[in-house]
Design a protein around this motif. Structure first.
Motif, PDB file in Angstrom:
ATOM      1  N   HIS A 150       3.016 -15.916  -5.668  1.00  0.00           N
ATOM      2  CA  HIS A 150       2.329 -14.633  -5.608  1.00  0.00           C
ATOM      3  C   HIS A 150       0.978 -14.783  -4.927  1.00  0.00           C
ATOM      4  O   HIS A 150       0.569 -13.917  -4.138  1.00  0.00           O
ATOM      5  CB  HIS A 150       2.176 -14.034  -7.005  1.00  0.00           C
ATOM      6  CG  HIS A 150       3.482 -13.574  -7.592  1.00  0.00           C
ATOM      7  ND1 HIS A 150       3.560 -13.034  -8.849  1.00  0.00           N
ATOM      8  CD2 HIS A 150       4.754 -13.537  -7.107  1.00  0.00           C
ATOM      9  CE1 HIS A 150       4.816 -12.711  -9.117  1.00  0.00           C
ATOM     10  NE2 HIS A 150       5.553 -13.015  -8.066  1.00  0.00           N
ATOM     11  N   ARG A 165       2.649  -9.127  -7.713  1.00  0.00           N
ATOM     12  CA  ARG A 165       3.468  -9.217  -8.927  1.00  0.00           C
ATOM     13  C   ARG A 165       4.097  -7.866  -9.258  1.00  0.00           C
ATOM     14  O   ARG A 165       5.281  -7.780  -9.593  1.00  0.00           O
ATOM     15  CB  ARG A 165       2.623  -9.726 -10.093  1.00  0.00           C
ATOM     16  CG  ARG A 165       3.475 -10.105 -11.292  1.00  0.00           C
ATOM     17  CD  ARG A 165       2.669 -10.681 -12.405  1.00  0.00           C
ATOM     18  NE  ARG A 165       2.325  -9.582 -13.294  1.00  0.00           N
ATOM     19  CZ  ARG A 165       1.256  -9.524 -14.071  1.00  0.00           C
ATOM     20  NH1 ARG A 165       0.388 -10.503 -14.096  1.00  0.00           N
ATOM     21  NH2 ARG A 165       1.035  -8.481 -14.838  1.00  0.00           N
ATOM     22  N   ARG A 169       8.115  -7.077  -9.261  1.00  0.00           N
ATOM     23  CA  ARG A 169       8.709  -6.554 -10.493  1.00  0.00           C
ATOM     24  C   ARG A 169       9.409  -5.216 -10.217  1.00  0.00           C
ATOM     25  O   ARG A 169      10.524  -4.980 -10.689  1.00  0.00           O
ATOM     26  CB  ARG A 169       7.632  -6.386 -11.560  1.00  0.00           C
ATOM     27  CG  ARG A 169       8.206  -6.037 -12.907  1.00  0.00           C
ATOM     28  CD  ARG A 169       7.181  -5.880 -13.995  1.00  0.00           C
ATOM     29  NE  ARG A 169       6.310  -7.020 -14.088  1.00  0.00           N
ATOM     30  CZ  ARG A 169       5.019  -6.961 -14.481  1.00  0.00           C
ATOM     31  NH1 ARG A 169       4.482  -5.830 -14.835  1.00  0.00           N
ATOM     32  NH2 ARG A 169       4.290  -8.051 -14.535  1.00  0.00           N
TER      33      ARG A 169
END
Length: 188
Positions: A150, A165, A169
């Protein structure tokens, strides 16, 4: 002297001269004994008949060149034994070959089917990834395909690691819904 009173050596000598009566007498004298001997080993009437028929054909066709160092009976029993061993060996080889073909056929079909299914699943996943919003797709592909962290993605794109992130997700959530849980767990 009647042919049935001749010794094995005399019969063999006449056989080598091409006398069919000598051959017939050898056949009559030994066929049933050789049959019983072979049948104890093979337990198959057809196979025993074939072996004995081939043996006697071989003897007649090679009568002029047959050299027997022991007795005729020893020669015949040894010949039958060797033919039985060859038959058993050939049968095992044939059975192993057939089993390997069967196994290959079964595994080959399954393997090809699995490969086709896998290619189709990969195509579906790639299609769904391509439908993600451009920025989300770029971040997701950098994370999964390039295996970047990341932080590395954030540095590359000049965005915060928290944004990376969140985008990853969200991409996973969208893909899970579109692909279903089963396919999703296979690939992610």
């Amino acid at each position: 002297m009647p042919i049935d009173l001749l010794s094995d050596e005399e019969l063999l000598s006449q056989l080598q001269q091409g006398k069919r009566d000598a051959f017939n007498q050898i056949y009559e004298r030994y066929y049933s004994l050789l049959y019983a001997h072979a049948y104890r080993k093979l337990q198959s009437k057809e196979e025993v008949r074939d072996i004995l028929q081939n043996l006697f054909i071989h003897i007649w066709n090679n009568r002029e060149n047959i050299i027997i160092h022991s007795s005729l009976s020893s020669y015949l029993y040894t010949s039958v034994r060797n033919r039985i061993l060859n038959f058993i060996r050939d049968t095992k080889v044939r059975e192993q070959y057939m089993a390997s073909i069967q196994e290959f056929s079964e595994k080959g079909e399954n393997l090809i089917e699995s490969q086709l299914q896998e290619k189709e699943l990969i195509r579906i996943v790639e299609q769904e990834v391509a439908l993600l919003p451009p920025q989300m797709r770029l971040i997701f592909e950098m994370s999964r395909n390039l295996e970047m962290s990341h932080q590395e993605i954030a540095d590359e794109l000049n965005i915060s690691p928290l944004t990376v992130r969140t985008q990853v997700r969200n991409a996973l959530r969208i893909l899970r819904v579109k692909l279903g849980t089963h396919i999703f767990t296979i690939f992610f």
